[in-house]
Write a protein that holds these residues in place. Structure first.
Motif, mmCIF file in Angstrom:
data_model
loop_
_atom_site.group_PDB
_atom_site.id
_atom_site.type_symbol
_atom_site.label_atom_id
_atom_site.label_comp_id
_atom_site.label_asym_id
_atom_site.label_seq_id
_atom_site.Cartn_x
_atom_site.Cartn_y
_atom_site.Cartn_z
ATOM 1 N N PRO A 89 7.289 -0.045 -6.874
ATOM 2 C CA PRO A 89 7.295 -1.395 -7.456
ATOM 3 C C PRO A 89 5.997 -2.156 -7.242
ATOM 4 N N GLY A 90 5.305 -1.904 -6.146
ATOM 5 C CA GLY A 90 4.117 -2.684 -5.817
ATOM 6 C C GLY A 90 2.829 -1.929 -6.034
ATOM 7 N N TYR A 91 1.749 -2.675 -6.192
ATOM 8 C CA TYR A 91 0.417 -2.091 -6.336
ATOM 9 C C TYR A 91 -0.618 -3.128 -5.930
ATOM 10 N N VAL A 92 -1.825 -2.662 -5.670
ATOM 11 C CA VAL A 92 -2.914 -3.548 -5.268
ATOM 12 C C VAL A 92 -3.784 -3.840 -6.481
ATOM 13 N N GLY A 93 -4.071 -5.112 -6.711
ATOM 14 C CA GLY A 93 -4.851 -5.525 -7.874
ATOM 15 C C GLY A 93 -6.321 -5.155 -7.787
ATOM 16 N N SER A 94 -7.047 -5.542 -8.793
ATOM 17 C CA SER A 94 -8.448 -5.129 -8.930
ATOM 18 C C SER A 94 -9.400 -5.912 -8.036
ATOM 19 N N ARG A 95 -8.934 -6.992 -7.401
ATOM 20 C CA ARG A 95 -9.834 -7.793 -6.563
ATOM 21 C C ARG A 95 -10.111 -7.143 -5.205
ATOM 22 N N THR A 96 -9.290 -6.185 -4.833
ATOM 23 C CA THR A 96 -9.474 -5.503 -3.557
ATOM 24 C C THR A 96 -10.307 -4.248 -3.756
ATOM 25 N N ASP A 97 -11.293 -4.024 -2.884
ATOM 26 C CA ASP A 97 -12.110 -2.821 -2.928
ATOM 27 C C ASP A 97 -11.209 -1.589 -2.793
ATOM 28 N N PRO A 98 -11.416 -0.538 -3.604
ATOM 29 C CA PRO A 98 -10.548 0.644 -3.567
ATOM 30 C C PRO A 98 -10.438 1.284 -2.182
ATOM 31 N N GLU A 99 -11.543 1.304 -1.439
ATOM 32 C CA GLU A 99 -11.489 1.887 -0.095
ATOM 33 C C GLU A 99 -10.620 1.035 0.832
ATOM 34 N N GLU A 100 -10.733 -0.279 0.703
ATOM 35 C CA GLU A 100 -9.906 -1.177 1.504
ATOM 36 C C GLU A 100 -8.435 -1.018 1.141
ATOM 37 N N ALA A 101 -8.166 -0.864 -0.156
ATOM 38 C CA ALA A 101 -6.783 -0.686 -0.611
ATOM 39 C C ALA A 101 -6.203 0.608 -0.066
ATOM 40 N N ALA A 102 -7.005 1.682 -0.079
ATOM 41 C CA ALA A 102 -6.539 2.973 0.431
ATOM 42 C C ALA A 102 -6.277 2.898 1.927
ATOM 43 N N GLU A 103 -7.155 2.201 2.654
ATOM 44 C CA GLU A 103 -6.977 2.035 4.093
ATOM 45 C C GLU A 103 -5.714 1.233 4.392
ATOM 46 N N ALA A 104 -5.480 0.183 3.603
ATOM 47 C CA ALA A 104 -4.288 -0.638 3.804
ATOM 48 C C ALA A 104 -3.020 0.157 3.528
ATOM 49 N N ARG A 105 -3.069 1.014 2.533
ATOM 50 C CA ARG A 105 -1.898 1.834 2.189
ATOM 51 C C ARG A 105 -1.570 2.790 3.332
ATOM 52 N N VAL A 106 -2.588 3.452 3.849
ATOM 53 C CA VAL A 106 -2.369 4.381 4.959
ATOM 54 C C VAL A 106 -1.914 3.629 6.213
ATOM 55 N N GLY A 107 -2.483 2.448 6.424
ATOM 56 C CA GLY A 107 -2.158 1.662 7.609
ATOM 57 C C GLY A 107 -0.846 0.922 7.529
ATOM 58 N N GLY A 108 -0.231 0.892 6.350
ATOM 59 C CA GLY A 108 1.074 0.258 6.217
ATOM 60 C C GLY A 108 1.032 -1.243 6.044
ATOM 61 N N PHE A 109 -0.110 -1.770 5.544
ATOM 62 C CA PHE A 109 -0.174 -3.215 5.305
ATOM 63 C C PHE A 109 -0.675 -3.529 3.901
ATOM 64 N N ASP A 110 -0.502 -2.603 2.969
ATOM 65 C CA ASP A 110 -0.916 -2.822 1.584
ATOM 66 C C ASP A 110 -0.184 -4.008 0.969
ATOM 67 N N HIS A 111 1.084 -4.223 1.353
ATOM 68 C CA HIS A 111 1.878 -5.325 0.789
ATOM 69 C C HIS A 111 1.433 -6.686 1.317
ATOM 70 N N LEU A 112 0.518 -6.714 2.280
ATOM 71 C CA LEU A 112 0.022 -7.969 2.831
ATOM 72 C C LEU A 112 -1.323 -8.383 2.258
ATOM 73 N N LEU A 113 -1.909 -7.544 1.412
ATOM 74 C CA LEU A 113 -3.191 -7.881 0.806
ATOM 75 C C LEU A 113 -3.040 -9.057 -0.157
ATOM 76 N N ALA A 114 -4.110 -9.814 -0.307
ATOM 77 C CA ALA A 114 -4.048 -11.053 -1.097
ATOM 78 C C ALA A 114 -3.695 -10.791 -2.551
ATOM 79 N N ASP A 115 -4.108 -9.650 -3.091
ATOM 80 C CA ASP A 115 -3.812 -9.397 -4.509
ATOM 81 C C ASP A 115 -2.778 -8.276 -4.688
ATOM 82 N N TYR A 116 -1.864 -8.170 -3.726
ATOM 83 C CA TYR A 116 -0.724 -7.273 -3.898
ATOM 84 C C TYR A 116 0.156 -7.829 -5.014
ATOM 85 N N GLU A 117 0.571 -6.965 -5.929
ATOM 86 C CA GLU A 117 1.333 -7.411 -7.091
ATOM 87 C C GLU A 117 2.538 -6.511 -7.322
#
Length: 350
Positions: A89-117
């Protein structure tokens, strides 16, 4: 192909099952034939319109579901046609750097990013015969797990998982789950119980209370009874609950706060009965209580959740499955609180 879209806000009558162009996967993307998509309260809120949140029209609804890979774009190697998948259901928007998004996904905090949608809210969703999405937002459907049953899992269980995690529930703690027969509530009962918590649930009908007990609630109360907060205190020998899982809002909020123990944590993911509640501040600070917000849960938890569903540890509650062309009826049932668990929509055949 067809998709379920709205062209304006309004009641269930604005839902249209209509012809649209079939999408084509680009590099790193996958074309999926949708097998099933569940209905969530978020679908109702997007359809009605949310103050301060403009929705571009037309909008395809649908936050989560399951499907079968039909075609892959250039560079995709992890998926092949015929593979059954769960749609995140969720994904990270284009405002987040792809490497940061990948790190957040692995770290389990992707849903806390500012442009999580979330699909169906910030972009087109899964209520369609075919959808295209980036390959990283697919999860394998465990062998033997029914796609319709699995479609009821992602958003509800990830949300409940995130709430239990946010409240830092510990074994032997008492956890009160408001609206335990709902999608989020039924998931929260099972997640907290599996962690070793003592679970109290509320529900508004005898059938729903029986369901809560079947899912593992140690005590089940009628939140239609004005005395239910006193009953919580009685069950907990006057202490109240360490954690309250609250997602109903104004209709139950006062009782939820009254049910909270000293040093207790109330966690909320929204309010199906409205957006505004009140807090009596002396009760909050004298008892050192915490009120916490929670949005969704980490994508990294989804494989674990699906594995537990496949092994029978968790059970998604399916109220019924309906054709997508009958989505208006599904929305009415949800709004009338005539649903236990989730309604799942199945795309009509061409």
């Amino acid at each position: 192909m067809k998709a379920l879209r709205i062209h304006a806000h309004g009641g269930p009558e604005v839902l249209r099952w209509e012809d649209v162009d079939r999408p084509t996967p680009g590099p790193g993307q996958v074309l999926v034939r949708v097998l099933a998509a569940s209905i969530n309260h978020l679908d109702v809120w997007v359809r009605r319109g949310m103050p301060g949140f403009p929705v571009p029209f037309p909008r395809v609804l649908g936050c989560d579901g399951t499907g079968e890979v039909v075609e892959v774009g250039a560079g995709v190697t992890a998926w092949s046609p015929g593979r059954k998948v769960v749609l995140e259901p969720g994904y990270v928007g284009s405002r987040t750097d792809p490497e940061e998004a990948a790190e957040a996904r692995v770290g389990g905090f992707d849903h806390l990013l500012a442009d999580y949608e979330i699909r169906g809210e910030h972009s087109d969703g899964f209520d369609a015969q075919y959808v295209v999405l980036d390959e990283r937002y697919l999860c394998p459907l465990p062998d033997g797990l029914d796609p319709i049953q699995a479609a009821a899992v992602p958003l509800a269980f990830l949300t409940a998982w995130g709430m239990v995690e946010r409240a830092e529930v510990q074994p032997q703690e008492s956890v009160l789950v408001i609206g335990g027969a709902s999608g989020v509530g039924s998931a929260a009962i099972q997640i907290a119980r599996h962690m070793g918590a003592y679970v109290i649930a509320t529900a508004g009908s005898e059938a729903k209370r029986e369901l809560c007990a079947e899912l593992g609630a140690d005590e089940v109360l009628d939140h239609g009874d004005a005395n239910w907060p006193k009953q919580v205190k009685a069950v907990t020998e006057g202490a109240g609950c360490d954690v309250v899982i609250e997602h109903v809002g104004p209709a139950t909020w006062t009782g939820s706060m009254r049910s909270l123990a000293r040093l207790g944590r109330l966690v909320t993911c929204g309010g199906t009965t409205g957006p505004e509640v009140s807090i009596t501040l002396p009760h909050l600070f004298i008892k050192n209580q915490s009120v916490l917000g929670s949005t969704m849960g980490p994508a990294s938890a989804l494989p674990t959740i699906l594995d537990r569903v496949a092994r029978g540890i968790y059970r998604p509650v399916l109220d019924r499955a309906l054709p997508m062309s009958e989505a208006a009826d599904a929305h009415r049932l949800l709004e009338d609180r005539a649903v236990a668990g989730k309604i799942v929509l199945v795309p009509d055949a061409d």
